[in-house]
Design an enzyme around this catalytic site. Sequence first.
Site, PDB file in Angstrom:
ATOM      1  N   ARG A  25     -23.231 -39.151  53.749  1.00  0.00           N
ATOM      2  CA  ARG A  25     -22.771 -40.250  52.810  1.00  0.00           C
ATOM      3  C   ARG A  25     -23.959 -40.545  51.919  1.00  0.00           C
ATOM      4  O   ARG A  25     -23.875 -41.284  50.886  1.00  0.00           O
ATOM      5  CB  ARG A  25     -22.325 -41.250  53.586  1.00  0.00           C
ATOM      6  CG  ARG A  25     -20.861 -41.249  54.144  1.00  0.00           C
ATOM      7  CD  ARG A  25     -20.641 -42.063  55.381  1.00  0.00           C
ATOM      8  NE  ARG A  25     -21.480 -41.958  56.511  1.00  0.00           N
ATOM      9  CZ  ARG A  25     -21.344 -42.748  57.449  1.00  0.00           C
ATOM     10  NH1 ARG A  25     -20.660 -43.835  57.653  1.00  0.00           N
ATOM     11  NH2 ARG A  25     -21.791 -42.360  58.833  1.00  0.00           N
ATOM     12  N   GLN A  26     -25.177 -40.082  52.004  1.00  0.00           N
ATOM     13  CA  GLN A  26     -26.178 -40.472  51.321  1.00  0.00           C
ATOM     14  C   GLN A  26     -26.520 -39.176  50.366  1.00  0.00           C
ATOM     15  O   GLN A  26     -27.345 -38.374  50.668  1.00  0.00           O
ATOM     16  CB  GLN A  26     -27.618 -40.752  52.159  1.00  0.00           C
ATOM     17  CG  GLN A  26     -28.742 -41.216  51.158  1.00  0.00           C
ATOM     18  CD  GLN A  26     -28.641 -42.305  50.679  1.00  0.00           C
ATOM     19  OE1 GLN A  26     -28.086 -43.193  51.061  1.00  0.00           O
ATOM     20  NE2 GLN A  26     -29.389 -42.467  49.452  1.00  0.00           N
ATOM     21  N   HIS A  63     -17.841 -35.562  53.626  1.00  0.00           N
ATOM     22  CA  HIS A  63     -17.528 -36.910  52.898  1.00  0.00           C
ATOM     23  C   HIS A  63     -17.161 -36.489  51.340  1.00  0.00           C
ATOM     24  O   HIS A  63     -16.199 -37.352  51.021  1.00  0.00           O
ATOM     25  CB  HIS A  63     -18.836 -37.845  53.138  1.00  0.00           C
ATOM     26  CG  HIS A  63     -18.502 -39.306  52.568  1.00  0.00           C
ATOM     27  ND1 HIS A  63     -17.398 -39.933  52.934  1.00  0.00           N
ATOM     28  CD2 HIS A  63     -19.067 -39.688  51.434  1.00  0.00           C
ATOM     29  CE1 HIS A  63     -17.674 -40.874  52.088  1.00  0.00           C
ATOM     30  NE2 HIS A  63     -18.519 -41.094  51.311  1.00  0.00           N
ATOM     31  N   ASP A  81      -9.531 -46.863  51.181  1.00  0.00           N
ATOM     32  CA  ASP A  81     -10.139 -47.095  49.873  1.00  0.00           C
ATOM     33  C   ASP A  81      -9.787 -45.951  49.030  1.00  0.00           C
ATOM     34  O   ASP A  81      -9.484 -44.978  49.608  1.00  0.00           O
ATOM     35  CB  ASP A  81     -11.833 -47.322  49.936  1.00  0.00           C
ATOM     36  CG  ASP A  81     -12.321 -46.451  50.880  1.00  0.00           C
ATOM     37  OD1 ASP A  81     -12.024 -45.253  50.600  1.00  0.00           O
ATOM     38  OD2 ASP A  81     -13.329 -46.904  51.483  1.00  0.00           O
ATOM     39  N   LYS A  93      -8.735 -52.731  45.334  1.00  0.00           N
ATOM     40  CA  LYS A  93      -9.210 -54.178  45.112  1.00  0.00           C
ATOM     41  C   LYS A  93      -8.620 -54.608  43.580  1.00  0.00           C
ATOM     42  O   LYS A  93      -9.170 -53.623  42.594  1.00  0.00           O
ATOM     43  CB  LYS A  93     -10.690 -54.084  45.091  1.00  0.00           C
ATOM     44  CG  LYS A  93     -11.472 -55.551  45.691  1.00  0.00           C
ATOM     45  CD  LYS A  93     -12.983 -55.178  45.788  1.00  0.00           C
ATOM     46  CE  LYS A  93     -13.303 -55.071  46.993  1.00  0.00           C
ATOM     47  NZ  LYS A  93     -14.865 -54.877  47.057  1.00  0.00           N
ATOM     48  N   ARG A 110      -9.454 -57.671  40.663  1.00  0.00           N
ATOM     49  CA  ARG A 110      -9.816 -58.864  40.633  1.00  0.00           C
ATOM     50  C   ARG A 110      -8.716 -60.017  39.775  1.00  0.00           C
ATOM     51  O   ARG A 110      -8.395 -59.449  38.616  1.00  0.00           O
ATOM     52  CB  ARG A 110     -11.109 -59.025  39.801  1.00  0.00           C
ATOM     53  CG  ARG A 110     -11.887 -60.154  39.461  1.00  0.00           C
ATOM     54  CD  ARG A 110     -13.544 -59.899  39.050  1.00  0.00           C
ATOM     55  NE  ARG A 110     -14.075 -58.959  40.461  1.00  0.00           N
ATOM     56  CZ  ARG A 110     -14.637 -59.564  41.339  1.00  0.00           C
ATOM     57  NH1 ARG A 110     -14.378 -60.820  41.597  1.00  0.00           N
ATOM     58  NH2 ARG A 110     -15.348 -58.655  42.084  1.00  0.00           N
TER      59      ARG A 110
HETATM   60  C1  R5P Z   1     -16.997 -44.430  53.533  1.00  0.00           C
HETATM   61  O1  R5P Z   1     -17.407 -43.891  52.614  1.00  0.00           O
HETATM   62  C2  R5P Z   1     -16.540 -43.672  54.823  1.00  0.00           C
HETATM   63  O2  R5P Z   1     -15.224 -42.789  54.228  1.00  0.00           O
HETATM   64  C3  R5P Z   1     -15.932 -44.421  55.615  1.00  0.00           C
HETATM   65  O3  R5P Z   1     -14.868 -45.249  55.336  1.00  0.00           O
HETATM   66  C4  R5P Z   1     -16.940 -45.242  56.139  1.00  0.00           C
HETATM   67  O4  R5P Z   1     -18.022 -44.366  56.687  1.00  0.00           O
HETATM   68  C5  R5P Z   1     -16.518 -46.216  57.651  1.00  0.00           C
HETATM   69  O5  R5P Z   1     -17.761 -46.777  58.011  1.00  0.00           O
HETATM   70  P1  R5P Z   1     -17.258 -48.153  59.006  1.00  0.00           P
HETATM   71  O6  R5P Z   1     -16.297 -47.664  60.285  1.00  0.00           O
HETATM   72  O7  R5P Z   1     -18.646 -48.599  59.464  1.00  0.00           O
HETATM   73  O8  R5P Z   1     -16.776 -49.314  58.289  1.00  0.00           O
END
Ligand code: R5P
Length: 293
Positions: free
Chosen positions: A95-96, A130, A168, A191, A193
Site C-alpha cells: 500500500r506504500q 493492492h 471504495d 462519496k 459532497r
Molecule cells: C486500502 O486501500 C485497502 O484496499 C483496504 O481497504 C484497507 O487496507 C483496509 O484497511 P482497514 O481494514 O484498516 O480499514
Amino acid sequence: MNDSELKIIPGKASQLLAARIAAQLGCEVALCEFKRFPDGELYTRIIDDIEGKHAVIVQSLIADSDLIALLQLIDAAADEASRLSAVIPYLGYARQDKKFKHGEAVSIRAIAKCICASTALDSIFVVNVHDPHELRYFEVKPEELDASAIIGDYITEMGIDPVVIGPDGGAEDLARSVAVPHGFDYDVLQKKRLAGDLVEIKPKELNVSGRNIVIVDDIISTGGTIAEASRILREQGAREVYVFCVHGLFVQNAIMRLHHAGIKEVVSTDTVESAFSRVSVAELIANSLSSLK
Ligand code: R5P
C-alpha cells in the site's frame, strides 16, 4: 516441467498453504528450521536436500521478520536448487507504493529490490496485489494470480443472490471480477459532497434496500473500512451483510469491530492464515506452478 522435480520450501508465515500447494502438486515439502538467536536475529535453514530440484519458496510478507526469512530462504536455496521460484501469497508493504508525502520511502520498491537481488530467482508469484502497477518495481516481474473466481464460487454456494460491493473505488475491479462471471450485481460505495462539509456515501448506481450484500476488499487490516461500509449499507436498508477479503490481517480489534458492525459472516483466503481462512488459493498457485515451462 516434471512435477516430481519440484520441492516446496515453506516459509514460517505460510506453512499450511505451502503444504496444501504440495498436496495439489503431489510433491514434497522440505523440512526447514526457523529460530531466533538470543539477540533476536533470525536463523533459517533448509534441512532437506534440495540439490538439483526446482525449489519453490512459499512465504507471505505479514510481519517485518517474514521478509528477512524470505531473503534467507532465497539465499539458502540458491546454493542448492537448479531452479528457484518464490510464491508471495500476501505481498505486504504494497500500500506504500508511492510517495504520499515528501521524503517518504516507496516501501514496496525497496522490498522489490531486496527480493530481486538474488540472480538465482527466476519466477515470482503473488496473489491479488493492492495495485498491479507496483509490480513494475520488481526486476523479475511477478505473475499476479487472481482469487476472485474462488471468492465468486464460494458466494455462489452460499445461495444468497447478493449485490457485491466494493467499499471504495480501489475495490471496483475486485467487485467486478467476483460478480460478473457469476452473474451477481455489483457496485462500489462513492462519496458525494452535497454541500460544504455535508458528505453522502452510498452505492454509485444500485439500490441495496432489501438485498443481501457481500462487501469485497483486497485487505482487511483494522476492519475500519469494512465496518464503516457495513454501517452505510445497513442504513440504506441492506438485509444481511457478508464480507470477503483476499488477505485477512485482522489487526488490533478488527474482529470485535466487524462483530459490532453486525456482519453476518467474514471469509478470507489462506494467503494470511487465520480462523477466517475458509477458502484456499492452493489450487490456483499449484496450477500456475505446474504450467511453468
Ligand atoms: C486500502 O486501500 C485497502 O484496499 C483496504 O481497504 C484497507 O487496507 C483496509 O484497511 P482497514 O481494514 O484498516 O480499514
